[in-house]
Write an enzyme that holds these catalytic residues in place. Sequence first.
Site, PDB file in Angstrom:
ATOM      1  N   GLY A 288       0.779  -1.244   0.000  1.00 28.71           N
ATOM      2  CA  GLY A 288       0.000   0.000   0.000  1.00 28.71           C
ATOM      3  C   GLY A 288       0.807   1.288   0.000  1.00 28.71           C
TER       4      GLY A 288
ATOM      5  CG  HIS B 188       1.531  -1.496 -15.496  1.00 27.47           C
ATOM      6  ND1 HIS B 188       1.255  -2.774 -15.042  1.00 27.47           N
ATOM      7  CD2 HIS B 188       2.593  -1.605 -16.323  1.00 27.47           C
ATOM      8  CE1 HIS B 188       2.114  -3.617 -15.591  1.00 27.47           C
ATOM      9  NE2 HIS B 188       2.937  -2.936 -16.375  1.00 27.47           N
TER      10      HIS B 188
END
Length: 198
Positions: free
Chosen positions: A12, A110
Amino acid sequence: MLNIAVLVSGGGTNLQAIIDSIENGKLKDVRIVRVISNKEDAYALSRARDHGIEAKCISPKDYGERSLYFEAMAGEIREAGAELIVLAGFLVVLSKEFVTEFKGRIINIHPSLIPSFCGDGYYGLRVHEKALERGVKVTGATVHFVDEGTDTGPIIMQKAVEVKDGDTPEILQRRVMEQAEWIILPAAIQAIADGKVK
Ligand code: GAR
């Protein structure tokens, strides 16, 4: 105010970048209304709770069929009132139905310059292993809208990062996060909140 749900699977750090940007006032008029992980032990859930954000694990393992899992996800997102879904290291492939329901309202980060090193099987550290194997001198990160394909949706923002001699996948991953991901993900959310991206 743009209400966002952030979907996570692991550490995270990208979620943290969004939280920090909101707390330090760089990301304006954006509120995280829910963090959802497919994994109970994802550290991202603790990061969210530490900042008073409602965080939940919805695991595919608890649902017999994939369609039921995605119905539960969609229900949670609707209930939270999220207008934008941010995939921040969320490693479950979305179902067609889910993407269709939220079309144009899901973005993904990404860790490469799409269309390089993306698509099926390219996620996390693997992306950087492949970039080093190929010997590219520049890599980076991309924020894009999610469509039915894997990493095929319209590109919103990209940032290049230098590959250096002696890089390991781990070193390169960290540099791409620091110099690209943690910058362009909050920036792309801001652009959407400001109505600059359609
Ligand atoms: C990030 O590098 C993100 O770009 C990547 O997973 C990592 C999650 O890190 N996502 C993908 O590879 C998606 N195909 P984080 O949990 O620390 O944000």
